[in-house]
Structure formats: structure tokens, C-alpha cells
Design an enzyme around this catalytic site. Structure first.
Site, PDB file in Angstrom:
ATOM      1  NE  ARG A 195      -0.545  -0.215   4.977  1.00 32.08           N
ATOM      2  CZ  ARG A 195      -1.165  -0.308   6.143  1.00 32.08           C
ATOM      3  NH1 ARG A 195      -2.476  -0.222   6.212  1.00 32.08           N
ATOM      4  NH2 ARG A 195      -0.483  -0.481   7.250  1.00 32.08           N
TER       5      ARG A 195
ATOM      6  CG  ASN B  23      -5.148   4.327   6.441  1.00 32.91           C
ATOM      7  OD1 ASN B  23      -6.114   4.354   7.188  1.00 32.91           O
ATOM      8  ND2 ASN B  23      -4.025   3.693   6.753  1.00 32.91           N
ATOM      9  CD  GLU B  24      -1.639   4.759  10.150  1.00 31.57           C
ATOM     10  OE1 GLU B  24      -0.816   4.024   9.592  1.00 31.57           O
ATOM     11  OE2 GLU B  24      -1.970   4.626  11.342  1.00 31.57           O
TER      12      GLU B  24
ATOM     13  CD  GLU C  80      -6.088   2.486  11.698  1.00 34.62           C
ATOM     14  OE1 GLU C  80      -5.056   1.898  12.077  1.00 34.62           O
ATOM     15  OE2 GLU C  80      -6.293   2.783  10.508  1.00 34.62           O
TER      16      GLU C  80
ATOM     17  CD1 TRP D  63       1.418  -3.013  13.001  1.00 33.91           C
ATOM     18  CD2 TRP D  63       3.068  -1.921  14.043  1.00 33.91           C
ATOM     19  NE1 TRP D  63       0.843  -2.100  13.854  1.00 33.91           N
ATOM     20  CE2 TRP D  63       1.830  -1.414  14.509  1.00 33.91           C
ATOM     21  CE3 TRP D  63       4.243  -1.378  14.558  1.00 33.91           C
ATOM     22  CZ2 TRP D  63       1.736  -0.396  15.461  1.00 33.91           C
ATOM     23  CZ3 TRP D  63       4.153  -0.373  15.507  1.00 33.91           C
ATOM     24  CH2 TRP D  63       2.914   0.111  15.947  1.00 33.91           C
TER      25      TRP D  63
ATOM     26  CD  GLU E  26      -2.732  -4.813   8.686  1.00 35.06           C
ATOM     27  OE1 GLU E  26      -3.940  -4.715   8.952  1.00 35.06           O
ATOM     28  OE2 GLU E  26      -1.978  -3.830   8.537  1.00 35.06           O
TER      29      GLU E  26
ATOM     30  CG  MET F 201       1.025 -12.987  12.132  1.00 35.50           C
ATOM     31  SD  MET F 201       0.562 -14.688  12.485  1.00 35.50           S
ATOM     32  CE  MET F 201       1.395 -14.962  14.036  1.00 35.50           C
ATOM     33  CG  HIS F 202      -3.231  -6.304  13.755  1.00 30.30           C
ATOM     34  ND1 HIS F 202      -4.280  -5.885  14.542  1.00 30.30           N
ATOM     35  CD2 HIS F 202      -2.349  -5.281  13.727  1.00 30.30           C
ATOM     36  CE1 HIS F 202      -4.029  -4.648  14.971  1.00 30.30           C
ATOM     37  NE2 HIS F 202      -2.866  -4.265  14.495  1.00 30.30           N
TER      38      HIS F 202
HETATM   39  C1  GAL Z   1      -2.227   1.186  10.938  1.00 30.72           C
HETATM   40  C2  GAL Z   1      -2.975   1.184   9.625  1.00 30.72           C
HETATM   41  C3  GAL Z   1      -4.010   0.082   9.558  1.00 30.72           C
HETATM   42  C4  GAL Z   1      -3.401  -1.212  10.016  1.00 30.72           C
HETATM   43  C5  GAL Z   1      -2.873  -1.031  11.411  1.00 30.72           C
HETATM   44  C6  GAL Z   1      -2.312  -2.297  12.015  1.00 30.72           C
HETATM   45  O1  GAL Z   1      -1.015   1.841  10.827  1.00 30.72           O
HETATM   46  O2  GAL Z   1      -3.626   2.413   9.422  1.00 30.72           O
HETATM   47  O3  GAL Z   1      -4.460  -0.056   8.232  1.00 30.72           O
HETATM   48  O4  GAL Z   1      -2.397  -1.598   9.141  1.00 30.72           O
HETATM   49  O5  GAL Z   1      -1.851  -0.074  11.383  1.00 30.72           O
HETATM   50  O6  GAL Z   1      -1.843  -2.062  13.316  1.00 30.72           O
END
Ligand code: GAL
Length: 664
Positions: free
Chosen positions: A110, A148-149, A339, A347, A387, A389-390
Site C-alpha cells: 500500500r 490513510n495515514e 484506530e 508489526w 495482517e 497475525m493482528h
Molecule cells: C495502521 C494502519 C491500519 C493497520 C494497522 C495495524 O497503521 O492504518 O491499516 O495496518 O496499522 O496495526
């Protein structure tokens, strides 16, 4: 407290495009049953919105939005520009950004675009318009998130392609002539003078470090691109979605652009809060392993608190916010956590499970620092791709995860909205950050490390802090602290001077304050440039200390990483160095209401700040380790961030817990 008074509300980030449609109604029902108000969707869904060039497919998103609407949920829709689809990149590979090694950053994750790409800008406007035409007036849509970010994964700057092509034009507009540019950058040094605008490249891949003035202007140029990129989306959203808010989700300690400039024109700011990942991954140098282990399951209160206060302050003290947005808020602009971590992240080098109670504590802290909404990332853990593992509020198998239970247990009525009553302003400046980190001179003392050290000292003394722009209106503050504002142009110096001399503000500066000119050079008359009179001193010597090498300061302190001394011209020395090359020279100086701390020592910083705060009539309390106080709307949130019991104010708080108390 009455439940009907405005209080904190909750939300989540959901990805209907990741799950079969037969799950949508159940997810929306579950979200409502958990007491959520908002659902953020679609920030990465471009390939589903427009599977082929110009062929939009809104049917699925219509049904997804309806599923939330049917449960009374309010939808935050996003422009999907963080993820340009494969067909767009194939047709226009020049959209791709370049890294600092000159390599193309490819499709396959991304944020793979260059903000300067005219083709991408056109597609960004096109998809924003199409989306806003479709949903701008949908009754379920509460507002919008742009992209996004910005800057995530090191994408604030591209060092080739479209950005490289646009840079000379930006410089030409700024400087008019090459003589002016060569002068401003000091290009006579190492024969770096330019004779043609097209000779100028991004400051990357140079044999040794590039000229800091070149780096500073490249950072300004790249920051302007982000500001303009977003402004195009904001203008379309305002036109096509009247009455809805527009915001952006900023990132933990993101440094790549001027957030004050990018936030202007938004209704309010949001940011993404991952406390354990933040400690593992974003902690400034100097945060040692022992501290990381101690706070591994909660994150560190001051790293999280700093980001809350920074983002709360992006729109504070900047005249014109109401005029630009046509809005007023119930209290001067609040913020959201768009978020919020609610389980483990994926990560960081290590991704521990949060402690029992951490999700509740994070939510309460966010509220106490000014958040009006906390929205958890994400509803259900992803079963696919990067993601997996999230965690989310639901596990992969859709059973409620640990965070879900904590959210269900929150008493939202105990979190009233209202002002954070900070009387202390901590001054922050992105241009100073860029200069600092380009030439840190002492690797352990980055801009954030120094800034957070002062912030943490203030928080350990129990005071509330507004982190605001170094150019903010300082009226109403008792104390302003400028830990690392190394770039102080004459207008900024004049503003600080007026606040000190006219409004009775007390000012505390850290080392290297006002060391640099707006071009990134040093003042010919030396530090403190135009501030010299106010400070009553000039710089004498500065010393960069390797880890383990300390410089003693009278009173039993030891400077680490940095020590600078002053030649007095009106100021008094309150502390002097002892021994070493700075022996006997002033380490901390005071000139009436202005104090400068030249030595980096956590204990010294804390003691000097305590003294200044007390003189200013700001009450302080020496808090036990891991205990923090935050005040909002007339109540105090007492927080225990440790795994042990901690006593405060006659009562004991259990491990990782909080209490809302009526006392101020
Ligand atoms: C943020 C991001 C999200 C997701 C999240 C995971 O930085 O905006 O899309 O990747 O981290 O912790």
C-alpha cells in the site's frame, strides 16, 4: 453523572470486503450490541469500487452501508487513495514513488504513489468525486477520512520520478533566482552552487551527507505536496457531502510532513493509537530495554499521552480554523482515535498480548486527553494477507477476543466531554525536527527523544500539557516549554517575546533552541539569534556525549548525550558544570521569566521544571512511577500503568487500572 450528557463514544474499523456478505448483518448487529456508534470503512477498497478503469461497482458498498444503517450505526467513509489498484499502476507506472536509494517502490502492498504525480492527482480527484457523489448525502454517512495515514511506511517523501521533476519548480517559486537559492543554502561550501534550476535533484544518494538546507527545503516541498493532495480531496468532499465532517488519521510520531499545515481545513484530527507497538517500534532512542520490558503489555503512558496531546493540539491556537471549516465545536476542537489497539499488533519486533485491563486503560486515557471518540482496530481479525497475525475485537473464528470484553465493561457515562485544562504548553515544530534529525550530533538525542524527555518530566509532575505549534497563540498559558525548537525565525522570536513580556508567560527552553536560521544555517551572531536579549545570554560551548560519557552538573546531576554552556549577558546561572571541558560554565540560566536548560539530565530537567511551575502557580505532585493523572471536564483520571498496586490520594489502584475521581 447523567447518561444523557455528552460523553465518549466508540467505534470500530470494519472491512466488509474481507468477509462473505452473509456476515455483514451479524457484524453490524454485534457492533451495535457492543455499544458502538461509528464504523469506519473502505479506506483500502479501491480495487472493489473500480475493478476496471472507469467501471465502478457500488452495489456491494451500497449494501454494506445499508447493513450498518439498519443497525443505526454511523459510517465514516474513506477515500481509497492509499491503495491505487494494479490496473492503474500498470497503465501509469510513473505514479510509483522512489525510495532514498533511488529505487522504485513497487505495487504489492500500500501507499505506492508519489504525491507529485499529476496522473495520480487526477485519479485521486476522480475516485473522490465518484465516491462522494454516490454517498455524500447518504443518511448513514457521518463523515469522511481522507486516504490513510499519510507518511506511513516512509512514504512522505519520494526521491525520484514525479517529485524529482517538480522540485526545481517549487524552488524557483520560493527563491526567484538561483543566486538567492545558492545564498540561502550556503552552496559555496563544497562548490555546490547551481547555475540552472534543472541541475537540482532530491537530496538523496549523495556521497556523504547532503546539505541540511537542501534537506530542509526538500522536506518543506514534500510536505506542501501532501497538504495540496489532501486539499483537493477536502474541497470535493465539502462540495458533495455538505454537513459531514472531514478528517484524516495521523500516525504515531510521524515526522515526514508538517502536520499543522496538513490538519488545517479538517474539522478535527484523528490518530491511530497502538501503545505496545509504539513502545517496541517507535520509541525514541534512549528508551532502554528495561523500560520496554517493564511496559511491554501496556505501552508507556507518556509516549501514548504525548501523541494524544500532540494530535489534540494540531488545530489549537491556530487562528482561522472556524473560518476555514465553517464550524464550531462544543469545545475547542476535540480529536478522535480512529484506530485504537484492542489486542496484539503485528508489526513490531515483538508483539505481546496486552495486559488485562489495558484496553480499558487506553480508552480512558484517550478520553482524558481529549478524545471524543475511540474507534477500535479492527472488528474481526483478518484471515488473509499481511495482517493475519493482528488481532481485532473478534478473533479469526469470530468469537469475542479479550479486548471485546473490556470494551463491553466500559461505563461511557463516566467519560464526559469537555476541555482539558492545560496551563502548560509544550512547543513543537516540524522544521526544527527535520533539522535536528538531519544533524543530530548526538545520535541518542533525536528531536523526539529530547521533546518527549521534557514532556515526560512534566507528566511525572502531574501537570496537564497542551502540545502546540511553536507559532500558536500562547495567551492563557502560565508556562511554555520549548524542548527542541532549534529553528526560531524573527517572527517567532517576536511572538515569544510578546507573550513573555506582555502576558507574563514563563518560558523554558532546552539546548539548541534558536540555533538555526529559517534557511537551516546558524545565526551569524550565534545562538540565540533574535532571542538573545530575551534569554540574556549567548551560546559558549556545546558538547556531544557518547553513551556512558557524562558531564557533571553542580547539585549532583549528570548530563548525558548533550551539554551546552552560555556566556551571560544579563541572565544568572542557576547551575554550573563541574569538571571536564565545561568546568565552571553555566549549565542552566535564568533571565527573569526565561529559563534555559543546556544540560540533558532527566533529574535536572524535572527539578528545574518543578521550580518554574511552582513559581508560575501551577500545582505539581511528584507521582509514583507508572502513575499518571489527566484532567478533563472537571474530573481527574488516575491511571496505574504498572503491573503492581499503586497508592494515590489515599486509595490503592490495582495493576493496570484507572479511576475517574471528582477531585481536580
Ligand atoms: C495502521 C494502519 C491500519 C493497520 C494497522 C495495524 O497503521 O492504518 O491499516 O495496518 O496499522 O496495526
Amino acid at each position: 453523572m447523567s447518561d444523557s450528557a455528552p460523553h465518549l463514544r466508540l467505534g470500530t474499523c470494519d472491512y466488509p470486503e474481507h468477509v462473505p456478505e452473509d456476515r455483514w448483518a451479524a457484524y453490524a448487529r454485534g457492533q451495535r450490541e457492543l455499544g458502538l456508534t461509528f464504523v469506519r470503512v473502505a479506506e483500502f477498497a479501491w480495487s472493489r469500487m473500480e475493478p476496471r478503469p472507469g467501471e465502478y461497482d457500488w452495489a456491494w458498498l451500497d449494501r454494506a452501508v445499508e447493513a450498518y444503517h439498519a443497525q443505526g450505526l454511523r459510517v465514516v467513509l474513506c477515500t481509497p487513495t492509499a491503495t491505487p489498484p494494479a490496473w492503474l499502476i500498470r497503465a501509469h507506472p510513473d505514479i510509483l514513488p522512489h525510495d532514498a536509494q533511488g529505487r522504485v517502490r513497487e505495487f504489492g502492498s500500500r501507499r505506492h504513489y508519489d504525491f507529485a504525480s499529476p496522473v495520480f492527482r487526477e485519479h485521486s480527484r476522480r475516485i473522490t468525486r465518484a465516491l462522494a457523489e454516490r454517498y455524500g448525502e447518504h443518511p448513514a454517512v457521518a463523515g469522511w477520512q481522507t486516504d490513510n495515514e499519510f507518511g506511513c511506511h516512509g512514504t512522505a517523501r519520494s526521491y525520484g520520478g514525479a517529485s524529482a521533476a517538480a522540485f526545481p519548480g517549487w524552488l524557483r517559486q520560493k527563491y526567484g533566482t538561483l543566486d538567492a537559492l545558492n545564498e540561502a543554502w550556503g552552496n559555496v561550501f563544497w562548490s555546490m552552487e547551481y547555475g540552472d534550476w534543472e541541475e537540482i535533484r532530491p537530496p538523496a544518494l549523495t556521497v556523504t551527507e547532503p546539505n541540511p538546507s537542501h534537506v530542509l527545503d526538500y522536506a518543506r516541498f514534500s510536505s506542501d505536496l501532501i497538504r495540496d493532495f489532501q486539499a483537493e480531496q477536502v474541497a470535493l468532499l465539502r462540495e458533495l457531502s455538505p454537513g459531514r465532517f472531514v478528517t484524516h488519521n495521523f500516525m504515531i510520531f510521524e515526522s515526514g510532513f508538517d502536520h499543522y499545515a496538513v490538519a488545517r481545513g479538517l474539522d478535527f484530527v484523528t490518530w491511530d493509537n497502538y501503545p505496545t507497538g509504539m513502545l517496541e517500534f517507535f520509541a525514541p532512542p534512549g528508551v532502554g530495554e528495561a523500560l520496554k520490558t517493564r511496559y511491554a503489555r501496556t505501552g508507556h503512558p507518556d509516549l501514548v499521552g504525548f501523541n494524544h496531546d500532540l494530535y489534540r493540539g494540531l488545530l489549537k491556537g491556530h487562528g482561522g480554523w472556524e473560518a476555514e471549516t465553517g464550524k464550531t465545536q462544543p469545545h475547542t476542537p476535540g480529536f478522535w482515535v480512529m484506530e485504537q489497539q484492542c489486542g496484539q499488533v503485528n508489526w513490531a519486533p515483538a508483539n505481546p498480548l496486552p495486559a488485562d485491563g489495558a484496553v480499558g486503560l487506553w480508552t480512558a486515557q484517550a478520553w482524558a486527553h481529549g478524545a471524543d471518540v475511540v474507534s477500535y482496530f479492527r472488528w474481526r481479525a483478518a484471515t488473509m494477507a499481511q495482517e493475519v497475525m493482528h488481532s481485532g475485537l473478534l478473533r479469526h473464528d469470530e468469537t469475542p477476543d479479550r479486548g471485546h470484553a473490556e470494551v463491553a465493561g466500559l461505563d461511557l457515562g463516566s467519560f464526559p466531554l469537555g476541555e482539558v485544562p492545560a496551563r502548560v504548553a509544550l512547543l513543537h515544530d516540524y522544521e526544527s525536527l527535520w533539522l535536528y534529525d538531519q544533524q543530530p550530533h548526538s545520535a541518542a538525542l533525536s528531536y523526539w527523544a529530547q521533546t518527549v524527555a521534557y514532556y515526560s518530566a512534566l507528566r511525572s509532575l502531574g501537570v496537564d500539557v497542551d502540545v502546540v505549534s511553536a507559532d500558536a497563540d500562547l495567551g492563557g498559558y502560565a508556562v511554555a516549554v520549548a524542548p527542541a525548537v532549534t529553528l526560531v525565525p524573527p517572527e517567532r522570536a517576536a511572538r515569544w517575546q510578546a507573550a513573555v513580556e506582555g502576558d507574563g508567560l514563563r518560558l523554558v527552553c532546552g539546548p539548541r533552541t534558536a540555533f538555526r536560521t529559517p534557511g537551516g544555517q546558524t545565526w551569524a551572531q550565534g545562538q540565540f539569534g533574535r532571542l538573545s536579549e530575551l534569554v540574556g545570554a549567548r551560546l559558549l560551548n556545546y558538547d556531544s556525549l557518547r553513551p556512558g560519557l557524562e558531564q557533571a552538573v553542580g547539585g549532583g546531576y549528570a548530563a548525558q548525550f548533550w551539554a551546552e554552556s552560555y556566556r551571560l549577558a544579563g541572565a544568572q546561572a542557576t547551575h554550573r558544570y563541574q569538571g571536564g571541558p565545561l568546568d565552571g560554565q553555566p549549565a542552566v540560566i535564568r533571565h527573569g521569566p526565561v529559563t534555559v536548560i543546556g544540560a540533558h539530565s532527566e533529574a535536572l530537567i524535572r527539578d528545574v521544571l518543578r521550580d518554574v511551575l511552582e513559581q508560575a502557580g501551577v500545582a505539581t505532585s511528584d507521582l509514583p512511577d507508572g502513575l499518571r493523572l489527566s484532567r478533563r471536564a472537571g474530573v481527574t483520571l488516575v491511571q496505574n500503568w504498572t503491573g503492581e498496586n499503586v497508592a494515590w490520594g489515599g486509595r490503592t489502584l490495582g495493576p493496570v487500572s484507572f479511576e475517574v475521581r471528582a477531585e481536580g
